[in-house]
Design a protein around this motif. Structure first.
Motif, PDB file in Angstrom:
ATOM      1  N   PRO A 195       0.798  -1.124   0.102  1.00  0.00           N
ATOM      2  CA  PRO A 195       0.044   0.095  -0.003  1.00  0.00           C
ATOM      3  C   PRO A 195       1.004   1.135  -0.086  1.00  0.00           C
ATOM      4  CG  PRO A 195      -0.554  -1.316   1.713  1.00  0.00           C
ATOM      5  CD  PRO A 195       0.710  -2.258   1.391  1.00  0.00           C
ATOM      6  N   PHE A 196       0.765   2.157  -0.950  1.00  0.00           N
ATOM      7  CA  PHE A 196       1.278   3.414  -0.874  1.00  0.00           C
ATOM      8  C   PHE A 196       0.627   4.618  -0.187  1.00  0.00           C
ATOM      9  CE2 PHE A 196       1.925   7.467  -3.609  1.00  0.00           C
ATOM     10  CZ  PHE A 196       3.099   7.871  -2.787  1.00  0.00           C
ATOM     11  N   GLN A 197      -0.585   4.653  -0.498  1.00  0.00           N
ATOM     12  CA  GLN A 197      -1.415   5.781   0.235  1.00  0.00           C
ATOM     13  C   GLN A 197      -2.789   5.597   0.137  1.00  0.00           C
ATOM     14  OE1 GLN A 197      -0.976   9.480  -2.459  1.00  0.00           O
ATOM     15  NE2 GLN A 197      -2.596   8.711  -3.804  1.00  0.00           N
ATOM     16  N   THR A 198      -3.478   6.348   1.149  1.00  0.00           N
ATOM     17  CA  THR A 198      -4.956   6.235   1.156  1.00  0.00           C
ATOM     18  C   THR A 198      -5.410   7.615   0.834  1.00  0.00           C
ATOM     19  OG1 THR A 198      -4.755   6.567   3.517  1.00  0.00           O
ATOM     20  CG2 THR A 198      -4.950   4.435   2.843  1.00  0.00           C
ATOM     21  N   ILE A 199      -6.484   7.785   0.323  1.00  0.00           N
ATOM     22  CA  ILE A 199      -7.132   8.891  -0.053  1.00  0.00           C
ATOM     23  C   ILE A 199      -8.534   8.747   0.603  1.00  0.00           C
ATOM     24  CG2 ILE A 199      -7.797  11.063  -1.420  1.00  0.00           C
ATOM     25  CD1 ILE A 199      -6.032   9.701  -3.530  1.00  0.00           C
ATOM     26  N   ASN A 200      -8.931   9.604   1.766  1.00  0.00           N
ATOM     27  CA  ASN A 200     -10.373   9.662   2.146  1.00  0.00           C
ATOM     28  C   ASN A 200     -11.003  10.958   1.618  1.00  0.00           C
ATOM     29  OD1 ASN A 200      -9.013   7.697   4.553  1.00  0.00           O
ATOM     30  ND2 ASN A 200     -11.187   7.574   4.853  1.00  0.00           N
ATOM     31  N   PHE A 201     -12.363  10.579   1.201  1.00  0.00           N
ATOM     32  CA  PHE A 201     -13.118  11.673   0.874  1.00  0.00           C
ATOM     33  C   PHE A 201     -14.419  11.635   1.823  1.00  0.00           C
ATOM     34  CE2 PHE A 201     -10.962  10.118  -3.199  1.00  0.00           C
ATOM     35  CZ  PHE A 201     -10.640  11.172  -3.553  1.00  0.00           C
ATOM     36  N   ILE A 202     -14.771  13.136   2.077  1.00  0.00           N
ATOM     37  CA  ILE A 202     -15.926  13.175   2.642  1.00  0.00           C
ATOM     38  C   ILE A 202     -17.107  13.427   2.102  1.00  0.00           C
ATOM     39  CG2 ILE A 202     -17.164  14.226   4.673  1.00  0.00           C
ATOM     40  CD1 ILE A 202     -14.732  12.954   5.693  1.00  0.00           C
ATOM     41  N   ARG A 203     -16.664  14.284   0.840  1.00  0.00           N
ATOM     42  CA  ARG A 203     -17.611  14.693  -0.270  1.00  0.00           C
ATOM     43  C   ARG A 203     -17.239  14.181  -1.755  1.00  0.00           C
ATOM     44  NH1 ARG A 203     -20.757  17.703   2.595  1.00  0.00           N
ATOM     45  NH2 ARG A 203     -19.821  18.728   4.356  1.00  0.00           N
ATOM     46  N   GLY A 204     -18.121  14.140  -2.660  1.00  0.00           N
ATOM     47  CA  GLY A 204     -17.644  13.720  -3.988  1.00  0.00           C
ATOM     48  C   GLY A 204     -16.561  14.512  -4.203  1.00  0.00           C
ATOM     49  N   SER A 205     -15.757  13.933  -5.095  1.00  0.00           N
ATOM     50  CA  SER A 205     -14.366  14.541  -5.596  1.00  0.00           C
ATOM     51  C   SER A 205     -14.374  15.717  -6.705  1.00  0.00           C
ATOM     52  CB  SER A 205     -13.143  13.682  -5.631  1.00  0.00           C
ATOM     53  OG  SER A 205     -13.800  12.961  -7.103  1.00  0.00           O
ATOM     54  N   TYR A 246       7.333   6.136  -9.019  1.00  0.00           N
ATOM     55  CA  TYR A 246       7.363   7.817  -9.053  1.00  0.00           C
ATOM     56  C   TYR A 246       6.181   8.385  -9.609  1.00  0.00           C
ATOM     57  CZ  TYR A 246       7.800   7.623 -14.183  1.00  0.00           C
ATOM     58  OH  TYR A 246       7.666   7.337 -15.448  1.00  0.00           O
ATOM     59  N   HIS A 247       6.286   9.812  -9.516  1.00  0.00           N
ATOM     60  CA  HIS A 247       5.096  10.828 -10.114  1.00  0.00           C
ATOM     61  C   HIS A 247       5.500  11.204 -11.414  1.00  0.00           C
ATOM     62  CE1 HIS A 247       3.902   9.609  -5.938  1.00  0.00           C
ATOM     63  NE2 HIS A 247       4.946   9.865  -5.569  1.00  0.00           N
ATOM     64  N   GLU A 248       4.964  10.847 -12.433  1.00  0.00           N
ATOM     65  CA  GLU A 248       5.351  11.396 -13.724  1.00  0.00           C
ATOM     66  C   GLU A 248       5.058  13.008 -13.789  1.00  0.00           C
ATOM     67  OE1 GLU A 248       6.856   9.831 -16.551  1.00  0.00           O
ATOM     68  OE2 GLU A 248       6.076  11.325 -17.950  1.00  0.00           O
ATOM     69  N   ILE A 249       3.880  13.400 -13.449  1.00  0.00           N
ATOM     70  CA  ILE A 249       3.591  14.683 -13.475  1.00  0.00           C
ATOM     71  C   ILE A 249       4.511  15.485 -12.906  1.00  0.00           C
ATOM     72  CG2 ILE A 249       2.009  14.821 -11.682  1.00  0.00           C
ATOM     73  CD1 ILE A 249       0.609  16.396 -14.532  1.00  0.00           C
ATOM     74  N   THR A 250       5.331  15.285 -11.674  1.00  0.00           N
ATOM     75  CA  THR A 250       6.165  16.111 -10.966  1.00  0.00           C
ATOM     76  C   THR A 250       7.453  15.654 -11.064  1.00  0.00           C
ATOM     77  OG1 THR A 250       5.549  14.966  -9.141  1.00  0.00           O
ATOM     78  CG2 THR A 250       4.393  17.103  -9.373  1.00  0.00           C
ATOM     79  N   GLU A 251       7.872  14.447 -11.832  1.00  0.00           N
ATOM     80  CA  GLU A 251       8.695  13.913 -11.891  1.00  0.00           C
ATOM     81  C   GLU A 251       9.518  13.505 -10.745  1.00  0.00           C
ATOM     82  OE1 GLU A 251      11.269  15.647 -15.278  1.00  0.00           O
ATOM     83  OE2 GLU A 251       9.671  15.821 -16.280  1.00  0.00           O
ATOM     84  N   ARG A 252       8.710  13.294  -9.438  1.00  0.00           N
ATOM     85  CA  ARG A 252       9.738  13.261  -8.064  1.00  0.00           C
ATOM     86  C   ARG A 252       9.479  11.531  -8.218  1.00  0.00           C
ATOM     87  NH1 ARG A 252       6.464  13.978  -4.113  1.00  0.00           N
ATOM     88  NH2 ARG A 252       4.637  14.408  -5.254  1.00  0.00           N
ATOM     89  N   PRO A 253      10.651  10.738  -7.390  1.00  0.00           N
ATOM     90  CA  PRO A 253      10.448   9.605  -7.112  1.00  0.00           C
ATOM     91  C   PRO A 253       9.434   9.423  -5.783  1.00  0.00           C
ATOM     92  CG  PRO A 253      12.637  10.471  -6.372  1.00  0.00           C
ATOM     93  CD  PRO A 253      11.956  11.420  -7.360  1.00  0.00           C
ATOM     94  N   SER A 254       8.628   8.497  -5.739  1.00  0.00           N
ATOM     95  CA  SER A 254       7.513   8.318  -4.442  1.00  0.00           C
ATOM     96  C   SER A 254       8.277   8.132  -3.138  1.00  0.00           C
ATOM     97  CB  SER A 254       6.563   7.098  -4.822  1.00  0.00           C
ATOM     98  OG  SER A 254       5.969   7.049  -6.363  1.00  0.00           O
ATOM     99  N   LEU A 255       7.720   8.561  -2.236  1.00  0.00           N
ATOM    100  CA  LEU A 255       8.449   8.565  -0.821  1.00  0.00           C
ATOM    101  C   LEU A 255       7.459   7.447  -0.298  1.00  0.00           C
ATOM    102  CD1 LEU A 255       8.567  12.097   0.398  1.00  0.00           C
ATOM    103  CD2 LEU A 255      10.223  10.815  -0.593  1.00  0.00           C
ATOM    104  N   LEU A 256       8.177   6.100  -0.014  1.00  0.00           N
ATOM    105  CA  LEU A 256       7.515   4.889   0.613  1.00  0.00           C
ATOM    106  C   LEU A 256       8.024   4.734   1.959  1.00  0.00           C
ATOM    107  CD1 LEU A 256       5.347   3.008  -0.334  1.00  0.00           C
ATOM    108  CD2 LEU A 256       7.149   1.376  -1.002  1.00  0.00           C
ATOM    109  N   LYS A 257       7.029   5.272   2.888  1.00  0.00           N
ATOM    110  CA  LYS A 257       7.847   4.854   4.376  1.00  0.00           C
ATOM    111  C   LYS A 257       7.697   3.497   4.953  1.00  0.00           C
ATOM    112  CE  LYS A 257       6.639   9.608   5.223  1.00  0.00           C
ATOM    113  NZ  LYS A 257       7.941  10.459   5.453  1.00  0.00           N
TER     114      LYS A 257
END
Ligand SMILES: O=C(O)CCC(=O)C(=O)O
Length: 314
Positions: free
Chosen positions: A162-172, A303-314
């Motif tokens: 698992p890399f990340q979670t995103i919680n939404f309270i309302r429709g995105s 990594y993140h193509e749009i920002t060209e950053r390698p992903s940070l995986l804790k």
């Protein structure tokens, strides 16, 4: 352009940030070696650094109808799931009805609400509550649900993390996109996402939408919509330019949209390149509680193509 947006375009700012988080980049070390990427782990990285743009995920290399039954593990999944695995190559998504029971979902809701109350989980500009998995052992445990991990591992034929979670309270209200512009792998195809309904969705609270089969289109990466990049700065175009490009692609290909009217506990799994987003919220007073979990295969470049950053995986 605000100062913050301008700074996000400056690669040196990313390199410093990456250096500060060096330990969280070590997950990429073995894959850089394997794929002969001769760059520092802290450097910017994008599809321009790689020799090809093809998915190598095994179910993308042929058809899941033929490939999946060649593995013994396939026969251990319930019959209804086997059917969906067979259709994975055609659809690029699968729906698991009532995958999580009410009590489990209620725990996740309570845990999220607690983190928000304690101001530990704060919403970003676009209403996203990011990385609850880094804050809560219960949510971490949820993302490691054994049944999910087995299924995702089967679909990618690799161990997933698992890399990340995103919680939404309302429709995105999020416009159509593919996750591969945000979370990218080399080789391509090794991200997979799980969307969980934490309450029922209705036509009015901004349900998830997706385009079946769109995962088979070529991956749309920086070179396909951006230009003007330099050694020190990212390209001139912004994320809305990417969204426009995707909207044009949908129109050109006359893709057919589907809307996921989910019940609490339902799950939708999407392929790294499936185009999806959030329908407009017709009822401004409504909530649409949901959670997305993005998983990477462990042994690829992340990594993140749009920002060209390698992903940070804790
Ligand atoms: O839940 C939604 O409305 C959209 C989520 C989404 O597009 C994403 O997490 O990539």
């Amino acid at each position: 352009m605000s100062l913050k947006s301008a700074l996000k375009k400056v690669k040196v700012v990313h390199w410093i940030y990456n250096l500060v988080h060096y330990r969280s980049l070590l997950h990429n070390r073995a894959a850089y070696k394997k794929y002969k990427i001769r760059k520092s782990l802290t450097a910017s990285i994008s599809s321009k650094d790689f020799p090809d743009k093809e998915s190598r995920a095994w179910l993308d290399t042929g058809h899941s109808r033929e490939l999946a039954p060649t593995r013994e593990a396939y026969f251990r999944f319930p019959a209804s799931l086997q059917q969906q695995i067979l259709s994975w190559s055609d659809n690029g998504y699968m729906i698991l009805d009532q995958f999580f029971d009410e009590a489990t979902i209620d725990q996740i809701l309570e845990e999220t609400a607690r983190l928000v109350r304690q101001h530990r989980l704060t919403s970003s500009e676009n209403g996203k509550l990011m990385f609850a998995n880094r804050l809560s052992p219960r949510i971490r445990e949820f993302t490691n649900d054994k049944r999910l991990i087995e299924l995702l591992g089967f679909i990618l034929d690799k161990e997933v993390v698992p890399f990340q979670t995103i919680n939404f309270i309302r429709g995105s209200n999020q416009r159509a996109h593919s996750d591969s512009i945000h979370m990218t792998t080399y080789p391509l195809g090794y991200l997979i996402a799980v969307w969980v309904a934490l309450e029922d969705t209705t036509p009015d609270n901004g349900p998830l939408f997706y385009y079946p089969g769109s995962h088979r289109l070529p991956y749309l990466l920086n070179n396909d919509f951006n230009d003007g990049e330099t050694v020190l700065t990212l390209g001139k175009k912004e994320y809305p330019d990417y969204e426009e490009r995707i909207a044009r692609l949908i129109a050109e290909k006359a893709l057919e949209r589907k809307v996921f009217l989910a019940r609490k506990g339902d799950v939708l799994i999407w392929h790294a390149n499936l185009i999806h987003g959030g329908m407009p919220v017709n009822d401004p007073a409504s909530t649409r509680k949901s959670m997305v979990i993005h998983y990477y295969a462990r042994d690829v470049i992340k990594y993140h193509e749009i920002t060209e950053r390698p992903s940070l995986l804790k």
